[in-house]
Design a protein around this motif. Structure first.
Motif, mmCIF file in Angstrom:
data_model
loop_
_atom_site.group_PDB
_atom_site.id
_atom_site.type_symbol
_atom_site.label_atom_id
_atom_site.label_comp_id
_atom_site.label_asym_id
_atom_site.label_seq_id
_atom_site.Cartn_x
_atom_site.Cartn_y
_atom_site.Cartn_z
ATOM 1 N N ARG A 107 2.766 -0.457 0.349
ATOM 2 C CA ARG A 107 2.333 0.761 1.030
ATOM 3 C C ARG A 107 3.342 1.222 2.072
ATOM 4 O O ARG A 107 3.226 2.320 2.602
ATOM 5 C CB ARG A 107 0.971 0.523 1.689
ATOM 6 C CG ARG A 107 -0.164 0.349 0.702
ATOM 7 C CD ARG A 107 -1.419 -0.116 1.413
ATOM 8 N NE ARG A 107 -1.237 -1.437 1.985
ATOM 9 C CZ ARG A 107 -2.155 -2.060 2.715
ATOM 10 N NH1 ARG A 107 -3.296 -1.478 2.973
ATOM 11 N NH2 ARG A 107 -1.923 -3.264 3.197
ATOM 12 N N THR A 236 -0.597 8.901 -1.111
ATOM 13 C CA THR A 236 -1.762 8.092 -0.761
ATOM 14 C C THR A 236 -2.773 8.907 0.029
ATOM 15 O O THR A 236 -3.984 8.815 -0.190
ATOM 16 C CB THR A 236 -1.323 6.863 0.057
ATOM 17 O OG1 THR A 236 -0.379 6.106 -0.704
ATOM 18 C CG2 THR A 236 -2.511 5.980 0.400
ATOM 19 N N GLY A 325 -5.729 0.788 0.139
ATOM 20 C CA GLY A 325 -4.658 1.605 -0.404
ATOM 21 C C GLY A 325 -5.047 3.047 -0.654
ATOM 22 O O GLY A 325 -4.300 3.789 -1.302
#
Length: 809
Positions: A107, A236, A325
């Motif tokens: 991430r 994201t 996530g």
């Protein structure tokens, strides 16, 4: 005359729905793009021009060439109030520890990025030990690596491993090298940060900068600099926004649905009371106003409680989204006004929408109902309700046909969701007419647990079809969405994985490990056929595809043709893909061999290529093919995504070897994991909400049937038999709802399977995760039984002889 007992179920349903809406909207309001830390000190940032991409493509902007960037830097530096104009260069660089790439958090996109040292001042970054890198071969690394000053470290770049000496340590992820090294590894520039004098006005500087840049870029200040956040974070954040938007929308739909069924059930229980009001002179309009007033009170109170319940855990939910996530690491919950206002308004609005049908039914109650002792329903469902139900079912079927014929998976999924919403609403409206045939169909299993009890269960369901349908409605909704969403995700994932595997003609595939891609050295070690992707840009507005970024694959044409089973050349020759000015395009471009094809590469240079072959649409895992050497010449930081090999080999540096089936299943593993988390979240919303609604409705029903159950006891039934009766009734209601919900979902899944089969060009198996379905039905059954058995057991705790209805019989 609001009854606390009767309103409790609707109050809880509204409060839960508003809590979900409040939490989702608070999280949505907090999902603003964040200014990257490494650019935080640049009050004004000039960004290279957008590439005409759609908002959900998340591709970088079209870069400036080194010459254009240098010219802009010179002009921007001369502006009043500007102390320095610093180009920000980004490239792939990952330290090796013990011969392997350092494992990084996927991430954190900046954890495997390199920058020139000059751009460190844009974020106020300084060395915590040592000195900045000044020459080739020197590097400043994150102190978390534990490397001392003067230590040797190997950096893995796109070309392969290269030795460096640690010159300084910084308190930030990534690595920093000398500016001349960064200029070689990242010749294209996408952002220029402006450092201003203390007394300079950022807005005045920005206006002057816009005069310099013109249409060849954007000038950003303040929060608008959030557009510069890493593409991974932007993607994201977009995924999280879709999840939260869908959750809020689904919560609103489910709340209206559940509260409507609850009010309908309550209206049926109050027929005698409403009939008494009509008998003493109340008009139908006055009865409707009474019902609306009660709904408004319930909605306002439930909305306020729901706001408090939803707002309190929002920060914890935000952290869970980051851990899962679904939001980037920079995400933080911020309380703002509009989510609070939306939540407070949502409660009354949801309650008023939900009570509309019940108010009409209440207004039609005749004064004679006040004299009736029997609770048997007197009227079948009306013509308006039948017409509405038929229209909803027809709309659901039409949307299902649209799902089966949709060209894109995303459009098909939207159609499928809308189709099931329409079918669920239609099935609920028509449920009273369907309950009778379903109960008769289930006659044999119902009659097995004792003749008298089976007769009572069946007779109660047939004589109170509306009550049965109202209780079964939440189960119908819960099962329909659980089966549809979980089955759609699993079926789609399996179909695309199978289609991906069928397209490849290889024994094994080399994929990256602990990094975003494979270096040239790793590719050379495999000896296989590699795909080297890069992003190119078309600037001609007449070009097809029109003015958007494209994925160009650098390949060896012979090896690529051998590894791709679906590659079909319709014009020209793939063998002519050589040199530094050739390209292979798809038929969608409407170009022929020898036609010019102008693109902008990652280094910002515009190159005119010559079409040498045209292939069918869908033949390429990208948009166009160019020689591998062309990609490397214009994009020094490009990384190989995939290498096809015939025989199993040893894993190269930064890679691992998997079979084709594993590669096909893992190709979209990150996206599939997020989608499945999204699926579980939606199922959790509908299943949890639906199960609670079932429990609330049955608690309300049990309270209204206490006298009936005592009468059954007086007729000679034991306490255990009465408990078994209500248990069997609850099981029957859950079974009816599950059958109707499963049927509705099956229609949607069959249409999805038909659409997928058309897209992948092969038969698609329907995958239903029975574990999820069984858990949802089991949860509804468990809560339904508990909600009916516990109050019944309590109501019958005294012997019949002590009942106010009479003496022991």
């Amino acid at each position: 005359m609001v009854s606390v007992r009767r309103s409790a179920s609707a109050f809880v349903a509204v409060a839960l729905g508003v809590a979900l809406v409040a939490a989702a909207t608070l999280l949505l309001a907090s999902g603003r793009p964040q200014v990257p830390d490494r650019l935080a000190r640049a009050a004004v940032v000039v960004q290279s021009p957008e590439a005409g991409a759609s908002p959900d493509s998340f591709v970088p902007t079209r870069p400036w060439s080194a010459e254009v960037a240098a010219d802009l830097v010179g002009k921007l530096t001369e502006l009043p109030g500007v102390v320095a104009a610093v180009p920000d260069r980004t490239f792939y660089a990952q330290p090796l520890v013990d011969g392997h790439p350092v494992a990084v958090d996927s991430r954190r996109e900046d954890a495997h990025q390199g920058h020139g040292w000059s751009s460190a001042q844009l974020g106020g970054l300084r060395t915590t030990a040592g000195d900045p890198p000044r020459r080739a071969g020197e590097v400043a690394v994150d102190r978390a690596l534990g490397l001392p000053i003067g230590a040797s470290v190997t950096l893995l770049t796109a070309s392969g491993p290269e030795p460096y000496t640690v010159r300084g340590l910084v308190a930030a992820p990534g690595v920093h090298v000398a500016d001349e090294v960064a200029a070689v590894l990242a010749p294209g520039v996408r952002a220029i940060g402006l450092l201003l004098a203390p007394d300079a006005d950022p807005e005045q500087v920005a206006r002057a900068a816009r005069g310099v840049v013109g249409g060849d870029g954007r000038v950003l200040t303040g929060d608008a600099r959030g557009a510069l956040e890493p593409r991974g974070d932007a993607r994201t954040r977009w995924i999280g926004m879709q999840v939260l938007t869908a959750t809020a929308a689904l919560a609103g739909f489910v709340t209206v649905f559940v509260v409507a069924s609850t009010f309908a059930f309550t209206a049926a229980q109050r027929r005698r009371e409403l009939g008494l009001l009509r008998a003493v002179g109340a008009t139908g309009r006055q009865v409707r106003r009474l019902v609306y007033a009660e709904a408004l009170a319930v909605g306002a109170g439930g909305g306020f409680v729901g706001l408090l319940v939803g707002a309190a855990p929002a920060p914890a939910m935000g952290r869970l989204l980051v851990d899962g996530g679904l939001e980037p690491a920079t995400f933080a919950v911020r309380y703002s006004l509009w989510p609070v206002a939306v939540s407070l308004v949502a409660g009354p609005v949801i309650a008023l929408l939900a009570v509309w049908s019940a108010s009409r039914r209440a207004a039609r109650v005749r004064p004679l109902e006040a004299l009736r002792e029997a609770a048997v329903e007197q009227r079948p469902i009306g013509r308006v309700r039948v017409t509405t139900g038929v229209l909803l079912v027809a709309a659901g079927i039409a949307l299902s046909v649209g799902t089966a014929t949709a060209d894109e998976a995303r459009i098909a999924a939207q159609y499928a969701l809308y189709a099931v919403m329409a079918l669920v609403a239609g099935a609920t409206v028509l449920a009273p007419a369907v309950v009778g045939p379903v109960v008769r169909l289930l006659r044999s299993p119902v009659r097995r647990p004792g003749g008298a009890i089976g007769m009572l269960v069946r007779g109660g369901a047939l004589t109170a079809t509306r009550r049965t349908a109202s209780i079964a409605a939440p189960v119908l909704l819960t099962v329909a969405f659980a089966v549809l969403v979980s089955g759609m995700v699993r079926t789609t994932t399996a179909a695309y994985a199978a289609g991906r595997a069928d397209n490849v003609n290889a024994g094994w595939i080399v994929v990256p490990e602990r990094g975003p891609g494979l270096s040239d050295a790793a590719v050379a070690e495999t000896g296989g056929t590699a795909l080297l992707p890069t992003t190119v840009y078309r600037t001609d507005p007449r070009a097809l595809p029109a003015n958007r970024p494209l994925t160009a694959l650098g390949v060896d044409p012979v090896g690529f043709a051998a590894a791709n089973r679906v590659l079909t050349v319709v014009a020209g020759s793939l063998g002519d893909l050589r040199g530094d000015d050739t390209v292979v395009v798809t038929a969608a471009t409407n170009l022929r061999p020898s036609a010019p094809y102008e693109v902008v590469f990652a280094d910002g240079r515009t190159v005119s290529l010559r079409v040498v072959a045209v292939v069918t649409d869908g033949s390429l895992p990208g948009d166009l093919l160019v020689p591998r050497a062309v990609v490397r010449a214009h994009d020094p930081s490009a990384l190989t995504s995939t290498v096809y090999v015939r025989d199993r080999i040893g894993a190269p540096l930064g890679g691992r070897v998997v079979d084709v089936a594993t590669w096909a299943a893992e190709a979209d593993a990150a996206e599939d994991r997020l989608v499945w988390l999204f699926t579980l979240l939606l199922i959790g919303v509908t299943a949890g909400y639906g199960a609670i609604a079932v429990a609330n409705t049955l608690l309300l029903a049990a309270a209204g049937r206490a006298a009936d159950l005592r009468l059954i006891r007086l007729a000679g039934a034991t306490r255990r038999q009465v408990v078994w009766l209500v248990t069997a009734e609850s099981a029957l209601v859950v079974l009816i709802g599950a059958l109707l919900g499963g049927t509705v979902a099956l229609v949607g899944l069959l249409s999805i399977r038909a659409g997928l089969a058309e897209q992948v060009g092969a038969p698609v198996d329907l995958v239903v995760p029975w574990t999820v379905v069984g858990a949802v039905v089991g949860l509804c059954l468990l809560l339904a039984v508990l909600a009916s058995v516990l109050p019944t057991w309590r109501a019958l705790r005294h012997r019949p002889g002590r009942s106010p209805l009479g003496t022991v019989g």
